[in-house]
Scaffold this motif. Structure first.
Motif, PDB file in Angstrom:
ATOM      1  N   GLN A  53      42.060  37.306  38.504  1.00 34.55           N
ATOM      2  CA  GLN A  53      40.750  38.520  37.991  1.00 34.55           C
ATOM      3  C   GLN A  53      39.707  37.751  38.730  1.00 34.55           C
ATOM      4  O   GLN A  53      38.837  38.321  39.340  1.00 34.55           O
ATOM      5  CB  GLN A  53      40.083  38.830  37.157  1.00 34.55           C
ATOM      6  CG  GLN A  53      41.182  39.971  36.288  1.00 34.55           C
ATOM      7  CD  GLN A  53      41.302  39.806  34.713  1.00 34.55           C
ATOM      8  OE1 GLN A  53      39.957  39.425  34.295  1.00 34.55           O
ATOM      9  NE2 GLN A  53      42.008  40.315  33.640  1.00 34.55           N
ATOM     10  N   ARG A  57      38.033  38.717  42.307  1.00 31.15           N
ATOM     11  CA  ARG A  57      36.149  38.983  42.692  1.00 31.15           C
ATOM     12  C   ARG A  57      35.697  38.920  43.569  1.00 31.15           C
ATOM     13  O   ARG A  57      35.145  38.922  44.283  1.00 31.15           O
ATOM     14  CB  ARG A  57      35.381  38.706  41.044  1.00 31.15           C
ATOM     15  CG  ARG A  57      35.800  39.351  39.681  1.00 31.15           C
ATOM     16  CD  ARG A  57      34.650  39.109  39.148  1.00 31.15           C
ATOM     17  NE  ARG A  57      35.241  39.825  37.236  1.00 31.15           N
ATOM     18  CZ  ARG A  57      35.852  37.979  36.864  1.00 31.15           C
ATOM     19  NH1 ARG A  57      35.832  37.106  36.924  1.00 31.15           N
ATOM     20  NH2 ARG A  57      36.524  38.508  35.745  1.00 31.15           N
ATOM     21  N   GLN A 189      39.173  46.536  37.269  1.00 30.52           N
ATOM     22  CA  GLN A 189      38.407  46.392  37.657  1.00 30.52           C
ATOM     23  C   GLN A 189      37.733  47.118  38.720  1.00 30.52           C
ATOM     24  O   GLN A 189      36.798  47.436  38.840  1.00 30.52           O
ATOM     25  CB  GLN A 189      38.522  44.744  37.266  1.00 30.52           C
ATOM     26  CG  GLN A 189      38.170  44.088  36.261  1.00 30.52           C
ATOM     27  CD  GLN A 189      38.389  42.589  36.435  1.00 30.52           C
ATOM     28  OE1 GLN A 189      37.896  42.084  37.201  1.00 30.52           O
ATOM     29  NE2 GLN A 189      38.619  42.007  35.430  1.00 30.52           N
TER      30      GLN A 189
END
Length: 201
Positions: A53, A57, A189
């Motif tokens: 993650q 990002r 996400q």
């Protein structure tokens, strides 16, 4: 804490380690790394998802992460997709398949005939020959064809072995990667970022 006193347990332990063969120490380090991965793997990859993650990002657009599930080709075209897939393969102790595929891709770009021959031998010894340190899962016939190709190494000498390894990853590891907690978290996400972007326009 160092100890100079005779009979000190720390001193005798250090001497004991020093007397071990290098291969034992290397195996111990490798075991420590693999145990570390397993210890950070509660709930089938949830611990690893934080690393993926973080990478997503910083580097991935929402669209790119979602494109990885469209096809294995889409995943391999993405540098960050390859990184995420590689991290997942480490949890299954099968990263050698992707490493071999990447080594073959790099090998094909080699222009010098001298370098081509030396690289071919190195790749064969590391991944293809029987009982290689990071042996990939290919059949005996493909292994022998590849061995013969080395005698007149060209940029195509690993094509058959690379194709077999790619098919194995596409049919076996790739579907599990898409179902993994790591990738599921990344897609959630990505979807939420895409939704929030649309709501601000």
């Amino acid at each position: 804490m160092s100890c100079w006193m005779p009979g000190c347990p720390a001193l005798s332990m250090c001497r004991g380690l020093a007397s071990l063969p290098i291969t034992c120490l290397e195996r111990a380090k490798d075991l420590k790394t693999r145990l570390g991965i397993l210890l950070h793997k509660p709930g089938l990859g949830h611990g690893i998802s934080s690393k993926l993650q973080l990478g997503s990002r910083q580097r991935d657009s929402s669209q790119e992460v979602l494109e990885w599930r469209e096809s294995f080709d889409q995943l391999l075209k993405s540098k960050s997709g390859v990184n995420a897939f590689h991290t997942f393969l480490k949890t299954e102790f099968s990263e050698e398949n992707l490493d071999f595929w990447l080594a073959c891709e790099d090998f094909k770009k080699t222009r010098s005939k001298t370098k081509l021959a030396s690289k071919a031998n190195r790749i064969f010894e590391e991944f293809v020959q029987s009982e290689a340190p990071r042996e990939v899962n290919i059949d005996h016939e493909t292994r022998e064809i590849t061995r013969k190709n080395l005698s007149g190494a060209t940029s195509a000498c690993f094509n058959e072995a690379q194709a077999k390894t790619r098919t194995l990853m596409e049919k076996d590891s790739y579907p599990r990667f898409l179902k993994s907690a790591s990738y599921q978290d990344m897609t959630k996400q990505a979807t939420s970022r895409g939704t929030s972007k649309r709501s601000h326009t």
